[in-house]
Design a protein around this motif. Structure first.
Motif, PDB file in Angstrom:
ATOM      1  N   LEU A  44       0.856  -1.174   0.000  1.00 31.60           N
ATOM      2  CA  LEU A  44       0.000   0.000   0.000  1.00 31.60           C
ATOM      3  C   LEU A  44       0.895   1.227   0.000  1.00 31.60           C
ATOM      4  N   HIS A  45       0.796   2.022  -1.049  1.00 33.79           N
ATOM      5  CA  HIS A  45       1.621   3.225  -1.185  1.00 33.79           C
ATOM      6  C   HIS A  45       0.905   4.449  -0.623  1.00 33.79           C
ATOM      7  N   GLU A  46      -0.415   4.465  -0.777  1.00 36.15           N
ATOM      8  CA  GLU A  46      -1.194   5.626  -0.360  1.00 36.15           C
ATOM      9  C   GLU A  46      -2.633   5.182  -0.121  1.00 36.15           C
ATOM     10  N   GLY A  47      -3.276   5.711   0.903  1.00 32.08           N
ATOM     11  CA  GLY A  47      -4.677   5.411   1.167  1.00 32.08           C
ATOM     12  C   GLY A  47      -4.852   4.241   2.103  1.00 32.08           C
ATOM     13  N   LYS A  48      -5.927   3.488   1.888  1.00 31.61           N
ATOM     14  CA  LYS A  48      -6.308   2.362   2.749  1.00 31.61           C
ATOM     15  C   LYS A  48      -6.709   1.196   1.850  1.00 31.61           C
ATOM     16  N   TRP A  49      -6.329  -0.021   2.249  1.00 33.44           N
ATOM     17  CA  TRP A  49      -6.687  -1.203   1.472  1.00 33.44           C
ATOM     18  C   TRP A  49      -8.183  -1.191   1.169  1.00 33.44           C
ATOM     19  N   GLY A  50      -8.536  -1.480  -0.075  1.00 33.47           N
ATOM     20  CA  GLY A  50      -9.928  -1.622  -0.460  1.00 33.47           C
ATOM     21  C   GLY A  50     -10.715  -0.335  -0.557  1.00 33.47           C
ATOM     22  N   THR A  51     -10.024   0.803  -0.683  1.00 32.19           N
ATOM     23  CA  THR A  51     -10.685   2.097  -0.752  1.00 32.19           C
ATOM     24  C   THR A  51     -10.368   2.771  -2.084  1.00 32.19           C
ATOM     25  N   VAL A  52     -11.404   3.264  -2.757  1.00 33.32           N
ATOM     26  CA  VAL A  52     -11.209   3.964  -4.023  1.00 33.32           C
ATOM     27  C   VAL A  52     -10.234   5.119  -3.815  1.00 33.32           C
ATOM     28  N   GLY A  53      -9.305   5.252  -4.745  1.00 31.23           N
ATOM     29  CA  GLY A  53      -8.284   6.292  -4.673  1.00 31.23           C
ATOM     30  C   GLY A  53      -6.984   5.811  -4.050  1.00 31.23           C
ATOM     31  N   SER A  54      -6.990   4.644  -3.438  1.00 31.76           N
ATOM     32  CA  SER A  54      -5.767   4.097  -2.844  1.00 31.76           C
ATOM     33  C   SER A  54      -4.801   3.683  -3.951  1.00 31.76           C
ATOM     34  N   VAL A  55      -3.515   3.761  -3.637  1.00 30.35           N
ATOM     35  CA  VAL A  55      -2.473   3.430  -4.602  1.00 30.35           C
ATOM     36  C   VAL A  55      -1.696   2.221  -4.098  1.00 30.35           C
ATOM     37  N   TYR A  56      -1.587   1.215  -4.959  1.00 32.10           N
ATOM     38  CA  TYR A  56      -0.878  -0.023  -4.645  1.00 32.10           C
ATOM     39  C   TYR A  56       0.360  -0.118  -5.534  1.00 32.10           C
ATOM     40  N   ILE A  57       1.419  -0.678  -4.982  1.00 28.25           N
ATOM     41  CA  ILE A  57       2.601  -0.992  -5.783  1.00 28.25           C
ATOM     42  C   ILE A  57       2.700  -2.514  -5.867  1.00 28.25           C
ATOM     43  N   TRP A  58       2.630  -2.997  -7.091  1.00 34.69           N
ATOM     44  CA  TRP A  58       2.658  -4.430  -7.364  1.00 34.69           C
ATOM     45  C   TRP A  58       4.024  -4.823  -7.903  1.00 34.69           C
ATOM     46  N   LYS A  59       4.527  -5.952  -7.439  1.00 40.21           N
ATOM     47  CA  LYS A  59       5.691  -6.611  -8.034  1.00 40.21           C
ATOM     48  C   LYS A  59       5.162  -7.922  -8.572  1.00 40.21           C
ATOM     49  N   PHE A  60       5.390  -8.162  -9.862  1.00 43.51           N
ATOM     50  CA  PHE A  60       4.794  -9.329 -10.495  1.00 43.51           C
ATOM     51  C   PHE A  60       5.738  -9.887 -11.554  1.00 43.51           C
ATOM     52  N   ILE A  61       5.470 -11.121 -11.927  1.00 43.86           N
ATOM     53  CA  ILE A  61       6.239 -11.780 -12.972  1.00 43.86           C
ATOM     54  C   ILE A  61       5.439 -11.685 -14.267  1.00 43.86           C
ATOM     55  N   HIS A  62       6.093 -11.174 -15.309  1.00 47.38           N
ATOM     56  CA  HIS A  62       5.459 -11.083 -16.627  1.00 47.38           C
ATOM     57  C   HIS A  62       6.487 -11.494 -17.670  1.00 47.38           C
ATOM     58  N   ASP A  63       6.141 -12.452 -18.462  1.00 48.31           N
ATOM     59  CA  ASP A  63       7.048 -12.995 -19.476  1.00 48.31           C
ATOM     60  C   ASP A  63       8.385 -13.421 -18.868  1.00 48.31           C
ATOM     61  N   GLY A  64       8.321 -14.009 -17.677  1.00 48.61           N
ATOM     62  CA  GLY A  64       9.506 -14.538 -17.019  1.00 48.61           C
ATOM     63  C   GLY A  64      10.385 -13.509 -16.322  1.00 48.61           C
ATOM     64  N   LYS A  65       9.981 -12.260 -16.309  1.00 48.70           N
ATOM     65  CA  LYS A  65      10.786 -11.202 -15.680  1.00 48.70           C
ATOM     66  C   LYS A  65       9.988 -10.491 -14.608  1.00 48.70           C
ATOM     67  N   GLN A  66      10.696 -10.075 -13.548  1.00 48.58           N
ATOM     68  CA  GLN A  66      10.019  -9.312 -12.503  1.00 48.58           C
ATOM     69  C   GLN A  66       9.741  -7.895 -13.002  1.00 48.58           C
ATOM     70  N   LYS A  67       8.518  -7.459 -12.785  1.00 49.92           N
ATOM     71  CA  LYS A  67       8.067  -6.132 -13.196  1.00 49.92           C
ATOM     72  C   LYS A  67       7.466  -5.424 -11.989  1.00 49.92           C
ATOM     73  N   VAL A  68       7.312  -4.115 -12.127  1.00 49.79           N
ATOM     74  CA  VAL A  68       6.706  -3.298 -11.076  1.00 49.79           C
ATOM     75  C   VAL A  68       5.628  -2.434 -11.714  1.00 49.79           C
ATOM     76  N   GLY A  69       4.536  -2.255 -10.986  1.00 52.21           N
ATOM     77  CA  GLY A  69       3.473  -1.373 -11.445  1.00 52.21           C
ATOM     78  C   GLY A  69       2.853  -0.644 -10.275  1.00 52.21           C
ATOM     79  N   LYS A  70       2.552   0.616 -10.475  1.00 47.04           N
ATOM     80  CA  LYS A  70       1.842   1.404  -9.471  1.00 47.04           C
ATOM     81  C   LYS A  70       0.442   1.644 -10.015  1.00 47.04           C
ATOM     82  N   ASP A  71      -0.552   1.145  -9.271  1.00 46.65           N
ATOM     83  CA  ASP A  71      -1.945   1.225  -9.700  1.00 46.65           C
ATOM     84  C   ASP A  71      -2.769   2.010  -8.696  1.00 46.65           C
TER      85      ASP A  71
END
Length: 152
Positions: A44-71
């Motif tokens: 959780l980067h900003e806000g509260k879990w499960g609340t509209v407007g909250s910002v999450y930082i995801w670390k995930f595997i895509h095409d065999g490589k670790q990626k990062v996304g801020k949603d």
């Protein structure tokens, strides 16, 4: 071919749509323990879990490589069991101008169906459609189902 696109996939969820929606909306930080081959971290980067407007930082595997996304969690509807994330920073935005991830759960004849939809706009015409990312979301769904069926 156009730069804007939409991909959709639907999968049956035997573990229950409420469980699936609750996990993704309220406790996504548990996903690395449930699906480590897809999700490496969710903070959780900003806000509260499960609340509209909250910002999450995801670390995930895509095409065999670790990626990062801020949603940003753009929409949540508990009755319709739906969520919409809009990617605002991250590796995928090197290829896509817009990248939104939506899921919802429907029940038909007693069967829960999870539907994933990707709305995107490619930066260039030669960028591939995000089929492998959609495949990773299907694998995430299967991992969540397996985890919860084992826990019963």
């Amino acid at each position: 071919m156009g730069l804007k696109g939409k991909l959709t996939a639907q999968i049956e969820m035997k573990a229950g749509g409420d469980v699936f929606h609750g996990l993704l909306s309220e406790t996504p930080q548990q996903l690395p323990n449930i699906s480590p081959n897809v999700i490496q971290g969710c903070d959780l980067h900003e806000g509260k879990w499960g609340t509209v407007g909250s910002v999450y930082i995801w670390k995930f595997i895509h095409d065999g490589k670790q990626k990062v996304g801020k949603d940003i969690l753009e929409a949540i509807d508990k009755e319709k069991r739906s969520l919409t994330f809009n990617m605002i920073e991250g590796d995928l935005l090197e290829l896509y101008k817009v990248f939104k991830i939506d899921f919802h759960v429907e029940t038909h004849h007693g069967i829960d169906l999870v539907t994933w939809t990707l709305d995107y706009e490619k930066l260039k015409d030669d960028v591939e459609e995000p089929l492998t990312f959609l495949g990773a979301l299907i694998n995430l769904s299967k991992d969540i189902e397996s985890y919860h069926l084992k826990a019963k």
